[in-house]
Scaffold this motif. Structure first.
Motif, short mmCIF file in Angstrom:
data_model
loop_
_atom_site.label_atom_id
_atom_site.label_comp_id
_atom_site.label_asym_id
_atom_site.label_seq_id
_atom_site.Cartn_x
_atom_site.Cartn_y
_atom_site.Cartn_z
N ARG A 36 47.05 43.85 45.96
CA ARG A 36 47.58 44.73 44.91
C ARG A 36 48.19 43.94 43.75
NH1 ARG A 36 51.29 47.78 49.09
NH2 ARG A 36 51.54 45.54 49.50
N ASP A 56 43.95 48.15 46.17
CA ASP A 56 44.80 48.72 47.22
C ASP A 56 43.84 49.22 48.31
OD1 ASP A 56 46.35 50.22 48.94
OD2 ASP A 56 47.59 51.06 47.35
N ASP A 62 38.98 51.86 45.60
CA ASP A 62 39.30 50.45 45.31
C ASP A 62 38.40 49.51 46.12
OD1 ASP A 62 41.36 51.56 43.84
OD2 ASP A 62 42.89 50.17 44.58
#
Ligand code: NJP
Length: 225
Positions: A36, A56, A62
């Motif tokens: 992150r 994430d 993601d």
């Protein structure tokens, strides 16, 4: 154009993942670094090469974007390592429910998402799946939901291995004992160094294609549990 293998690492911003990125970069792998913290990833990419992709792992989109970025940059994925994870204070009343929520989603669902997103590319490359389990995924730790998440990762590695049998993809579960990283709030004597785990990862990757190292469990020489 380089044909060096492409290695995607989640949890690359720190600790075991960052140490392994350094080792793999030194061994010639082309790196895709995920976590992150974009700033830490970019600093590491400046040092070891490769690309930084803020990710994430709790979010499916993601994970899809991470693998898409790897393919856009390098055109292939040879190794994916679902390494992102974190712990919790032991004791069923000790942590907040929201900490539990994020830990379970990161350690278990996040790992499953990362592997899922990578499988099509790994089928093309006859690549390698790595997952970070734990000694805590091989024995029950009192009051530890973290231990439960790592038991799930132990099972996941074997489920994935059987599912991908005959695809040419190899599966390795890396199960560390205590390693001196920001995983722990406090430094302590007698833990492994992140490089100790990096060497185990590099050993599994270095085997010829017909050898699948399914699990490596590494404890410090003095670790009772
Ligand atoms: O810890 P640390 P380790 N999405 O804190 C990332 C397991 N393990 O290297 O997102 C994406 O230095 C986080 O980055 P950021 C452990 O369970 C450890 O020791 O920027 N990334 C950082 O890069 C874990 O599975 C020990 O905050 C997320 C990384 O994960 C793995 O080893 C013993 C994320 C954690 O790095 C690496 O941990 C053991 C998310 N949602 C197993 N959440 C040990 N240290 O003793 C976190 O048996 N990250």
């Amino acid at each position: 154009m380089s044909d060096a293998p492409v290695f995607v690492i989640t949890g690359a911003s720190s600790g075991i993942g960052a140490a392994t990125a350094r080792a793999a970069g030194g061994a010639g792998y082309r790196l895709v670094l995920a976590a992150r913290s974009r700033d830490k990833l970019e600093a590491l990419a400046a040092e070891v090469g490769g690309v930084a992709v803020a990710t994430d792992v709790m979010r499916w989109e993601d994970n899809e974007a991470l693998i898409a970025a790897a393919l856009a940059e390098f055109g292939r994925v040879d190794v994916v390592w679902a390494n992102a994870g974190f712990g919790a204070t032991r004791g069923w009343l000790e942590e907040t429910p929201s900490h539990w929520h994020d830990m379970v989603l990161t350690n278990v669902l996040g790992a499953a998402y990362t592997v899922r997103a990578a499988i099509p590319a790994l089928k093309s490359s006859r690549g390698h799946v790595l997952l970070t389990g734990s000694v805590a995924g091989r024995r029950v730790m009192p009051g530890s939901l973290y231990s439960c998440t790592k038991w799930a990762v132990t099972a996941m590695a074997e489920a994935v291995r059987q599912d991908l049998n005959d695809t040419g993809i190899r599966t390795t579960l890396i199960s560390p004992g205590a390693v001196d990283t920001p995983f722990f709030d406090n430094p302590s004597e007698g833990r492994l160094e992140p490089d100790d785990i990096a060497r185990a990862v590099m050993y599994a990757l270095a085997q010829p294609p017909h050898v699948d190292v399914n699990e490596i469990l590494v404890r410090p020489t003095a670790q009772a549990g």
